[in-house]
Structure formats: structure tokens, C-alpha cells
Design a protein around this motif. Sequence first.
Motif, mmCIF file in Angstrom:
data_model
loop_
_atom_site.group_PDB
_atom_site.id
_atom_site.type_symbol
_atom_site.label_atom_id
_atom_site.label_comp_id
_atom_site.label_asym_id
_atom_site.label_seq_id
_atom_site.Cartn_x
_atom_site.Cartn_y
_atom_site.Cartn_z
ATOM 1 N N ASN A 172 -1.277 -5.662 8.124
ATOM 2 C CA ASN A 172 -0.670 -5.397 9.425
ATOM 3 C C ASN A 172 -1.791 -5.131 10.426
ATOM 4 O OD1 ASN A 172 0.508 -3.886 11.677
ATOM 5 N ND2 ASN A 172 2.390 -3.879 10.462
ATOM 6 N N LYS A 173 -1.982 -6.070 11.355
ATOM 7 C CA LYS A 173 -3.097 -5.962 12.303
ATOM 8 C C LYS A 173 -2.989 -4.727 13.188
ATOM 9 C CE LYS A 173 -2.551 -10.288 13.752
ATOM 10 N NZ LYS A 173 -2.784 -11.561 14.479
ATOM 11 N N GLU A 174 -1.759 -4.314 13.512
ATOM 12 C CA GLU A 174 -1.596 -3.133 14.353
ATOM 13 C C GLU A 174 -2.023 -1.868 13.618
ATOM 14 O OE1 GLU A 174 2.452 -3.193 15.585
ATOM 15 O OE2 GLU A 174 2.175 -4.874 16.985
ATOM 16 N N ASP A 178 -5.114 0.490 14.750
ATOM 17 C CA ASP A 178 -4.924 1.922 14.992
ATOM 18 C C ASP A 178 -5.875 2.758 14.150
ATOM 19 O OD1 ASP A 178 -2.949 1.347 16.797
ATOM 20 O OD2 ASP A 178 -1.284 1.779 15.437
ATOM 21 N N ALA A 179 -6.284 2.208 13.005
ATOM 22 C CA ALA A 179 -7.214 2.932 12.130
ATOM 23 C C ALA A 179 -8.666 2.671 12.496
ATOM 24 C CB ALA A 179 -6.973 2.530 10.678
ATOM 25 N N GLY A 180 -8.892 1.819 13.508
ATOM 26 C CA GLY A 180 -10.248 1.517 13.929
ATOM 27 C C GLY A 180 -10.892 0.359 13.192
ATOM 28 N N ASP A 202 -7.451 8.109 6.047
ATOM 29 C CA ASP A 202 -8.052 9.166 6.855
ATOM 30 C C ASP A 202 -7.495 9.201 8.277
ATOM 31 O OD1 ASP A 202 -9.609 9.901 4.707
ATOM 32 O OD2 ASP A 202 -11.396 8.814 5.390
ATOM 33 N N GLN A 203 -7.258 8.030 8.843
ATOM 34 C CA GLN A 203 -6.867 7.941 10.251
ATOM 35 C C GLN A 203 -5.365 7.958 10.481
ATOM 36 O OE1 GLN A 203 -9.172 8.056 12.749
ATOM 37 N NE2 GLN A 203 -10.662 8.333 11.090
ATOM 38 N N LEU A 204 -4.599 7.503 9.486
ATOM 39 C CA LEU A 204 -3.151 7.368 9.663
ATOM 40 C C LEU A 204 -2.449 7.957 8.445
ATOM 41 C CD1 LEU A 204 -3.190 3.613 10.813
ATOM 42 C CD2 LEU A 204 -3.071 5.624 12.308
ATOM 43 N N SER A 205 -2.234 9.238 8.483
ATOM 44 C CA SER A 205 -1.745 9.950 7.297
ATOM 45 C C SER A 205 -0.354 9.530 6.860
ATOM 46 C CB SER A 205 -1.769 11.462 7.566
ATOM 47 O OG SER A 205 -0.929 11.789 8.673
ATOM 48 N N GLU A 206 0.439 8.951 7.760
ATOM 49 C CA GLU A 206 1.809 8.574 7.424
ATOM 50 C C GLU A 206 1.919 7.130 6.926
ATOM 51 O OE1 GLU A 206 4.247 10.850 7.460
ATOM 52 O OE2 GLU A 206 2.610 12.216 7.977
ATOM 53 N N VAL A 207 0.794 6.458 6.815
ATOM 54 C CA VAL A 207 0.789 5.047 6.427
ATOM 55 C C VAL A 207 0.220 4.898 5.016
ATOM 56 C CG1 VAL A 207 -0.128 2.744 6.943
ATOM 57 C CG2 VAL A 207 0.583 4.267 8.810
ATOM 58 N N ALA A 208 0.900 4.123 4.168
ATOM 59 C CA ALA A 208 0.347 3.788 2.851
ATOM 60 C C ALA A 208 -0.755 2.755 3.067
ATOM 61 C CB ALA A 208 1.425 3.231 1.943
ATOM 62 N N GLY A 292 5.234 -0.903 10.126
ATOM 63 C CA GLY A 292 3.887 -0.350 10.190
ATOM 64 C C GLY A 292 3.656 0.822 9.269
ATOM 65 N N GLN A 293 4.368 0.876 8.145
ATOM 66 C CA GLN A 293 4.206 1.961 7.183
ATOM 67 C C GLN A 293 3.288 1.587 6.022
ATOM 68 O OE1 GLN A 293 7.988 3.788 6.020
ATOM 69 N NE2 GLN A 293 8.924 2.988 7.885
ATOM 70 N N LEU A 294 2.777 0.358 6.036
ATOM 71 C CA LEU A 294 1.863 -0.118 5.004
ATOM 72 C C LEU A 294 0.787 -0.962 5.672
ATOM 73 C CD1 LEU A 294 1.028 -0.626 2.037
ATOM 74 C CD2 LEU A 294 2.663 -2.521 2.006
ATOM 75 N N GLY A 295 -0.460 -0.742 5.251
ATOM 76 C CA GLY A 295 -1.560 -1.455 5.882
ATOM 77 C C GLY A 295 -1.874 -2.797 5.258
ATOM 78 N N ILE A 296 -2.128 -2.816 3.937
ATOM 79 C CA ILE A 296 -2.634 -4.016 3.259
ATOM 80 C C ILE A 296 -1.792 -4.277 2.018
ATOM 81 C CG2 ILE A 296 -4.648 -5.084 2.168
ATOM 82 C CD1 ILE A 296 -6.339 -2.901 3.677
ATOM 83 N N GLN A 297 -1.416 -5.520 1.821
ATOM 84 C CA GLN A 297 -0.590 -5.916 0.677
ATOM 85 C C GLN A 297 -1.222 -7.121 -0.024
ATOM 86 O OE1 GLN A 297 2.428 -4.942 -0.588
ATOM 87 N NE2 GLN A 297 3.237 -6.743 -1.613
#
Length: 465
Positions: A172-174, A178-180, A202-208, A292-297
Amino acid sequence: MPEHPKTPSAGVSRRSLLRFGAGAAALLPIGFVTACGAGSSREAETVRIAYQQFGTGEFWANWIDAAAEKFTAAFPDLSVEPVPIVAAENDYFTKNELLMSSPRTSPDIAYEDMFILLSDVSAGYLQPIDQFVENWEPWSSIAEASSEAVVAEDGRIYGVPTHTDTRALWFNKEVLSDAGLPEDWAPGTWDDVLDAARTIKDQLSEVAPFFMFSGKAQGEKASMQGFQMLLYGTGATLYDEDTQMWNVGSEGFLQSLEFIRTIFQEELTLSVSQHLDPNIEETIFGRYLPEGQLGIQLDGSWVSQNWTDGGARPWPEWTDTMGLARMPTRDGGGNGWVTVSGGWCLTIPEYATDPKTAFSFIEQLCETETLLDFTIANNYITVREDIAEDERYLTYSPTVEFFTELLDGAFYRPALPAYPEVSNAIQDAMEAVMTMSQEPEQALASYDAAVKGIVGSENVQDSPR
């Protein structure tokens, strides 16, 4: 259009054709096989096709309905009965085999993941189809790797490949932004993947941060688009084609288990309980990635089918929001990236009522326009040269070129009858590590012992450590 397969008796109602499309076909519960075997009767004029129903998706049902419309228009004395099996991955294979094991319950066509094909051939569930494909024109347009994958040890052909796939990292590019992290993120090593996951945590505590299928509940997904996407990135293999021996004591296998231990130990992925949910992929594609609750799959080329019109969770913005990166090798060596390719095929069970009629419907399912529509709807990669050259296929998705290019460097699962049991042993090893019940070294030892028990000690070799 296929030739008329036979001249059956009249009297089959045309109304039975679209029983699935009308929503009246049964979705098989756990007790289906017992109930069906206890008192069912099979009509020679009806072609029954069994396939896995993935959640709420209707693409496979639509494909069968479209083919059935054309088939019964040509042969009004025949009908088609879809047999959708709603089950988690491993349960599907078990239920399908139970259906095929009895003349009373067997479908006439079974849709099979090619990894299970040779095991089912060895078990006597399927019959060869050489006599049908030898004069069937589209057979020559099927890619060699796919056509070879449906040939058993007896040299006979047992399936018609319908599509293939490759695997990579969806992100998810967003979330990354958001995590830099860069929106054109392109990791070069496993450490790059882990570092990105750590940054998201570290940057987005609510995101897996990261997800890959792992453990027994995920079945072949865990073995294939999880573990083997790691293993082949270490330079190791499950099976040595040159020596025809299964590898044990593999350093690459251990390194892959250590990667899995890291993502769970550092809480860089979803909880263990979520990984043990056989339906977690519906939550991932329906909520976690779109919201936007998961970064990389780490997953396959077909994933975006969930977000298209008619998919389980339409998400028009996915084309702008989701990015793709090749899965890197462990240290960036080799060609720098790895992918594993597989596919599904149409087969004729041993107890099919009339194999010639069954193959006639397979011909209709694989008619160019019908199969093209199915391939596009599911975001699959074609195995057919004629479809690959079609402009509709070449332009149907912004991801098709990316995933098709990966085929040139793809690894394939060992096409051997023992592979499904070896795959189960892989899942056991993954689960032991992710639940912290064993250290990676212990899980490797358990896997090695399991493989020796499956294939025999005389058919294994020690890998360099």
C-alpha cells in the motif's frame, strides 16, 4: 464448437442448466459427501463439474455459466450442473477427493490445483485424456511448462491447464508514504523487507507491517506463496532434479524458517491467531489492504481480482494505491529476485459418467473467448499463446505485464506424487516456528524426519550446510 459427444436419451430439462446462476446449487457443507453418497443418482445427460468456491467471488461460477449457455445451446439434450465446494484450501482437496472416490458421487470434471494432480493420479482418482487432446487444436498453444506439468510418471496426460500465476510483494503506497518510505519501494534483500516492516511498525502503530501466509490453516498458500518464495531466494531447492533426490538438512530451509521466526518474534505481522484463521485472506483483501491497515503483502498475481467490478470487495482506487515489487533473494544474489509459478487444470475423474461428453464441455470452457473472459475477470496469467497475443489480454490490467515478465525466472514446485505430503510437512515446520513451539533448527529436524518418512531414506540427500 465441440462435436456432439454422443446421442443421449431425451428428457433432460433445459431449466437445470443455470441452476448455479439462479443461486439454487448447493454449497457443499461438511457432510455433503456422506449425504450425497448415501442416496444420490447420476444422470448420463448431465455434466457435473466440481470446483472451489472462493468466498463470495463469482468469477468461476460466471465462467461455467457462460460455457454452459453455449454448450447446451449446441446440445439441448445435455445439461451442466456446477458443484461448488466452499472450503479452506486443504479441505477443498480432501472433499474433492472424497467426491471422486465413489461412482455415486464423482463429478464428471474436477478443477484441480496442479500441485495435487499427480498425487490424485497415483491414487486412481483421475483418468488419462491423451485421446481427447491429441486432435484438439488449442493444445499446441499451451506453454510447454504447463503442458508438461499435467503429464504423469506413466507418460500420459491427465489435465488441461487453464492459467498460471506468479508471485511478488504487493504494498500500500499510502501506508509506505506515511511511514516515510518511498512509494516506488524496491527492496534488494530480505533485510530491506524486514527494515521496511520495522519502519512501518515504528511509525504507524495501528498498521500491520507485513503479511505472508504461514501455517497449516493456510494450506498450500503457506507452502507456495509463503515458504517457497523464501526458500528459492536462498539458492536452495526442495528437490534435486539432477539426482532425483529430496533435499534435507538445508541451510536455505533453516534461513527461511529464521525469517518467519523474525517476523513473528518482532511482531512485524498479524497475530498468530489471525494466521491460524483459514479465511484470513478475505479480511486482508476486503479490509486490511483497502483500508490501509496492512503495509506489505507477499502474494500472487491474481490478488486484484478482489477489487475489480464483480469482485468480493470492489475498490476502484487500487490501481493508484497499490504498488508492486519483486521479492528479493536473501542477499540480493542470483538474478536478485524470486518468484514461484503454479496453475490449475481441468481433469476427468475415473468415475466420470461419460468422458467424451465431459471433454466436450472442457473444450467449451477452454474456447478462446470464454477462457479469455475468465482469465481477465480473475486477473490470471494465461498459458495459451493465442490468448497471450490478444489485445484485450495485453491491456486488461496495469499489473499483467509485471507478473507475466516474472515467468521467465519462475521456480516450480516438484511435480511428483509425494509433493502434497512434503508440502504439509513444510506447513508443520512453519507453524512450529511461528507459534514458538520449536526453534528453527528443531523445526528443520522435524521436517527432515517427515520427508524421510514420506519418500523413504533412500530418496533423500543431505544439502550443503
